[in-house]
Design a protein around this motif. Structure first.
Motif, PDB file in Angstrom:
ATOM      1  N   ALA A   9      -5.179  -0.459  -3.331  1.00 36.68           N
ATOM      2  CA  ALA A   9      -3.817  -0.544  -2.809  1.00 36.68           C
ATOM      3  C   ALA A   9      -3.708  -0.112  -1.353  1.00 36.68           C
ATOM      4  CB  ALA A   9      -2.873   0.303  -3.664  1.00 36.68           C
ATOM      5  N   ALA A  10      -4.643   0.664  -0.866  1.00 37.91           N
ATOM      6  CA  ALA A  10      -4.525   1.267   0.472  1.00 37.91           C
ATOM      7  C   ALA A  10      -4.307   0.230   1.571  1.00 37.91           C
ATOM      8  CB  ALA A  10      -5.751   2.121   0.776  1.00 37.91           C
ATOM      9  N   GLY A  27      -0.896  -0.211   3.750  1.00 36.33           N
ATOM     10  CA  GLY A  27      -0.973  -0.068   5.208  1.00 36.33           C
ATOM     11  C   GLY A  27      -0.428  -1.295   5.927  1.00 36.33           C
ATOM     12  N   GLN A  28      -0.773  -2.474   5.456  1.00 40.92           N
ATOM     13  CA  GLN A  28      -0.264  -3.712   6.058  1.00 40.92           C
ATOM     14  C   GLN A  28       1.245  -3.806   5.910  1.00 40.92           C
ATOM     15  OE1 GLN A  28      -2.376  -6.872   4.093  1.00 40.92           O
ATOM     16  NE2 GLN A  28      -4.366  -6.204   4.876  1.00 40.92           N
ATOM     17  N   THR A  29       1.750  -3.347   4.771  1.00 46.53           N
ATOM     18  CA  THR A  29       3.193  -3.377   4.526  1.00 46.53           C
ATOM     19  C   THR A  29       3.913  -2.476   5.515  1.00 46.53           C
ATOM     20  OG1 THR A  29       2.788  -3.850   2.199  1.00 46.53           O
ATOM     21  CG2 THR A  29       4.973  -3.033   2.772  1.00 46.53           C
ATOM     22  N   ILE A  30       3.346  -1.321   5.808  1.00 43.71           N
ATOM     23  CA  ILE A  30       3.937  -0.411   6.792  1.00 43.71           C
ATOM     24  C   ILE A  30       3.931  -1.061   8.171  1.00 43.71           C
ATOM     25  CG2 ILE A  30       3.587   1.774   8.037  1.00 43.71           C
ATOM     26  CD1 ILE A  30       2.522   2.911   5.350  1.00 43.71           C
ATOM     27  N   PHE A  37      10.859   0.136  -1.594  1.00 40.99           N
ATOM     28  CA  PHE A  37      10.441  -0.913  -0.658  1.00 40.99           C
ATOM     29  C   PHE A  37       8.997  -1.322  -0.946  1.00 40.99           C
ATOM     30  CE2 PHE A  37       8.258  -1.995   3.315  1.00 40.99           C
ATOM     31  CZ  PHE A  37       8.972  -3.136   3.678  1.00 40.99           C
ATOM     32  N   PHE A  38       8.105  -0.323  -1.068  1.00 42.42           N
ATOM     33  CA  PHE A  38       6.697  -0.610  -1.370  1.00 42.42           C
ATOM     34  C   PHE A  38       6.568  -1.389  -2.682  1.00 42.42           C
ATOM     35  CE2 PHE A  38       4.828   3.081   1.227  1.00 42.42           C
ATOM     36  CZ  PHE A  38       4.395   2.227   2.230  1.00 42.42           C
ATOM     37  N   ALA A  39       7.257  -0.929  -3.705  1.00 41.79           N
ATOM     38  CA  ALA A  39       7.154  -1.593  -5.004  1.00 41.79           C
ATOM     39  C   ALA A  39       7.614  -3.048  -4.910  1.00 41.79           C
ATOM     40  CB  ALA A  39       7.966  -0.829  -6.050  1.00 41.79           C
TER      41      ALA A  39
END
Length: 178
Positions: A57-58, A62-65, A87-89
């Motif tokens: 998941a890392a 990270g890309q999502t951030i 948001f992440f989910a």
């Protein structure tokens, strides 16, 4: 994340993955019938599969951030105690499911009881005793692994929101070795 280490799921009662519903209820009976060791192996394999999958998941997190927009940031700020987690989910659950499933399947397939789980769970789902999505062992473990991941992220987010100054100083200490 600590979840991605040996014992990360199995050693954490908040996220430990057990047998679903009616199968968990039947475990004491199965244990008296000499199936205790096999059940323990299955539960251990489910938790190990989750522990092995979580590090995948890392990169996506990270890309999502990095791809956050101003609108995303505003929604996160208005999102309450778990705005970041929600948001992440929303952004990562489906692609992480796709990433986790093959690894989880390989790990759970190594346990002899996994095939029997599938058969018993399938019958239990047809009888309405078990949710259909819980009848598929890799799908069940993947879903629970993601639930655990987001639960831990949410827990950390709530702590940071309750005491932002402490969270900031802890981050500075991590960054600069204080």
């Amino acid at each position: 994340l600590q979840l991605g280490q040996a014992g990360g799921f199995s050693g954490n009662p908040k996220v430990r993955i057990g047998l679903p519903g009616v199968l968990d209820d039947a475990a004491p009976v199965l244990k008296t019938m000499g199936q205790g060791k096999r059940l323990d192996e299955l539960v251990a394999a489910m938790n190990q599969a989750a522990e092995q999958a979580v590090p995948l998941a890392a990169d996506l997190l990270g890309q999502t951030i990095q791809s956050l927009t101003v609108d995303d940031a505003q929604r996160i700020l208005r999102g309450g105690d778990t705005g970041v987690t929600d948001f992440f989910a929303g952004k990562t659950r489906q692609p992480l499911t796709v990433q986790f499933l093959p690894l989880v399947k390989r790990t759970t397939d190594q346990v002899q009881l996994a095939d029997k789980y599938q058969a018993v769970a399938g019958r239990a789902a047809k009888l309405g005793l078990l949710k259909q999505q819980d009848a598929d062992l890799p799908g069940y473990v993947t879903g629970r692994a993601l639930d655990g991941l987001y639960a831990v992220i949410g827990e950390e987010e709530r702590k940071m929101r309750q005491n932002p100054a402490a969270a900031g100083s802890a981050l500075i200490k991590k960054l600069f070795g204080g």
